[in-house]
Design a protein around this motif. Structure first.
Motif, short mmCIF file in Angstrom:
data_model
loop_
_atom_site.label_atom_id
_atom_site.label_comp_id
_atom_site.label_asym_id
_atom_site.label_seq_id
_atom_site.Cartn_x
_atom_site.Cartn_y
_atom_site.Cartn_z
N ALA A 12 5.37 27.02 11.49
CA ALA A 12 6.46 27.80 10.90
C ALA A 12 6.20 28.07 9.41
CB ALA A 12 7.79 27.07 11.08
N LYS A 13 5.69 27.07 8.71
CA LYS A 13 5.41 27.24 7.28
C LYS A 13 4.33 28.31 7.06
CE LYS A 13 4.40 24.57 3.09
NZ LYS A 13 3.29 25.36 2.56
N GLU A 14 3.28 28.27 7.88
CA GLU A 14 2.21 29.25 7.75
C GLU A 14 2.71 30.66 8.06
OE1 GLU A 14 -2.26 30.23 9.50
OE2 GLU A 14 -1.32 28.29 9.90
N ILE A 19 13.99 25.40 11.54
CA ILE A 19 14.94 25.95 10.56
C ILE A 19 14.93 25.17 9.26
CG2 ILE A 19 16.43 26.94 12.34
CD1 ILE A 19 18.45 24.67 11.51
N ASN A 20 14.60 23.88 9.33
CA ASN A 20 14.49 23.12 8.08
C ASN A 20 13.24 23.49 7.32
OD1 ASN A 20 16.64 20.90 7.44
ND2 ASN A 20 16.50 20.98 9.67
N THR A 21 12.18 23.85 8.03
CA THR A 21 10.97 24.35 7.37
C THR A 21 11.25 25.67 6.68
OG1 THR A 21 9.58 23.26 9.02
CG2 THR A 21 8.57 25.02 7.73
N LEU A 22 12.12 26.49 7.28
CA LEU A 22 12.47 27.80 6.72
C LEU A 22 13.72 27.74 5.85
CD1 LEU A 22 11.99 30.07 9.89
CD2 LEU A 22 10.30 29.46 8.15
N ALA A 23 14.13 26.55 5.44
CA ALA A 23 15.40 26.39 4.72
C ALA A 23 15.48 27.23 3.45
CB ALA A 23 15.63 24.92 4.38
N SER A 24 14.36 27.46 2.79
CA SER A 24 14.35 28.25 1.56
C SER A 24 14.45 29.75 1.83
CB SER A 24 13.09 27.96 0.74
OG SER A 24 11.92 28.37 1.45
N GLN A 25 14.34 30.14 3.10
CA GLN A 25 14.37 31.56 3.48
C GLN A 25 15.42 31.79 4.58
OE1 GLN A 25 12.76 34.00 2.05
NE2 GLN A 25 11.39 32.84 0.74
N PRO A 26 16.69 31.62 4.28
CA PRO A 26 17.73 31.77 5.31
C PRO A 26 17.91 33.19 5.83
CG PRO A 26 18.73 31.56 3.14
CD PRO A 26 17.27 31.27 2.95
N LEU A 27 17.28 34.18 5.15
CA LEU A 27 17.38 35.57 5.60
C LEU A 27 16.26 35.97 6.56
CD1 LEU A 27 18.51 37.40 2.33
CD2 LEU A 27 19.92 36.49 4.19
N PRO A 65 17.33 17.90 1.14
CA PRO A 65 18.50 18.14 1.98
C PRO A 65 18.05 18.50 3.40
CG PRO A 65 18.12 20.02 0.55
CD PRO A 65 17.16 18.95 0.13
N GLN A 66 19.01 18.48 4.32
CA GLN A 66 18.67 18.74 5.72
C GLN A 66 19.74 19.61 6.34
OE1 GLN A 66 18.37 15.96 9.65
NE2 GLN A 66 17.26 15.23 7.88
#
Length: 317
Positions: A52-54, A86-94, A147-148
């Protein structure tokens, strides 16, 4: 409108192998519909986070009303797999995320009202034209740096103890191989019922404190369900952006059995042994070391200090 290219993360171990069946149906469906896709199979615990991060750093893009969505992330697996993504993508909620439930519990899908039937969910997915913001619980554990985000619920006490006992069961891997993994949790329930003790817990909701001396099970939930379809709070609604707190006091076995029956009948909240309230901001303090879980994953066994607020992210549903 042209379908976006699907980037599909699959946990083939989810649901005691159910994810493999879901993947087969998905590939046949999107091939027939001529939807372009790329497939990523997880190979070990935590691999979904790396994938997901990649993808987030290379091909996924935030949603904009005035732009056509070119790529879409799809998760096939259980609530645990989706939780990690979704926690990996937490900085990109859009960045929108689509979900095809293939776990053993699938409580998030229940909370969203998804059919949990792969062909129907796929037919709906390819007709979606814009994402929907879905409320989630944002937590900060005093013992954790980051955070989580929580899809389903936070559990302290009995349910977390059951999850921990089942996950550490010597028979769980064997039962998973023969597609009977849920039996590990059933066996753990009887073991944990005997050993789980009462514990003190305090809730602070915008200055109003609620203290309980004999907590046995505490669930902070985003929608009605936990434990694979049990309606711990039948009144909860994921679209209301509120978290529900349900607390069960320590009772004797006869009363507990009676309350379980009422739970299955969805009329347990009126019991004098169960406390229930709704809020959008919460601080939880438990001074006694207790097991704690989020979305079925054990956080640890320790005294808990947790800050909870409501947030949201985009889902393609």
């Amino acid at each position: 409108m042209k379908n976006p290219t699907l980037h599909i993360i699959v946990n083939p171990q989810a649901g005691s192998g159910n994810a493999k069946k879901t993947l087969d149906i998905t590939r046949a469906f999107i091939t027939k519909e001529e939807v372009p896709y790329h497939l990523y199979l997880t190979e070990y615990p935590g691999h979904e986070k790396i994938i997901a991060k990649e993808l987030m750093e290379t091909v996924l893009e935030p949603w904009h009303d005035d732009k056509v969505l070119k790529t879409l992330l799809v998760v096939i697996g259980g609530d645990g797999t989706l939780h990690e993504v979704i926690n990996t993508l937490a900085s990109q909620p859009l960045i929108p995320v689509a979900y095809l439930p293939a776990g053993s519990g699938n409580d998030f899908a229940r909370g969203l009202g998804l059919t949990r039937k792969t062909k129907k969910d796929l037919a709906r997915l390819i007709k979606v034209t814009k994402p929907t913001p879905i409320p989630l619980i944002a937590t900060q554990f005093e013992q954790k740096d980051a955070p989580q985000l929580v899809l389903n619920n936070i559990g302290i006490g009995l349910d977390a103890n059951i999850v921990s006992t089942a996950n550490n069961s010597k028979t769980k891997d064997f039962l998973n191989k023969i597609h009977l993994g849920s039996l590990a949790y059933l066996a753990s329930i009887f073991h944990v019922l005997k050993e789980q003790h009462a514990f003190p817990v305090t809730f602070d909701t915008l200055g109003e404190k609620k203290h309980f001396k004999k907590a046995y099970l505490c669930s902070i939930t985003n929608h009605p369900y936990f434990g694979g379809g049990v309606a711990i709070d039948p009144t909860a609604n994921i679209k209301q952006a509120k978290m529900s707190v349900v607390l069960l006091e320590k009772v004797n076995l006869a009363v507990l059995i009676y309350l379980v029956i009422r739970l299955l009948m969805k009329n347990h909240l009126s019991s004098k042994y169960i406390h229930h309230f709704v809020t959008d901001q919460l601080a939880v303090t438990s001074t006694h070391p207790e097991f704690c879980q989020t979305d079925g994953e054990i956080v640890g066994k320790e005294a808990q200090v947790i800050q909870c607020t409501m947030t949201s992210r985009l889902f393609w549903i």
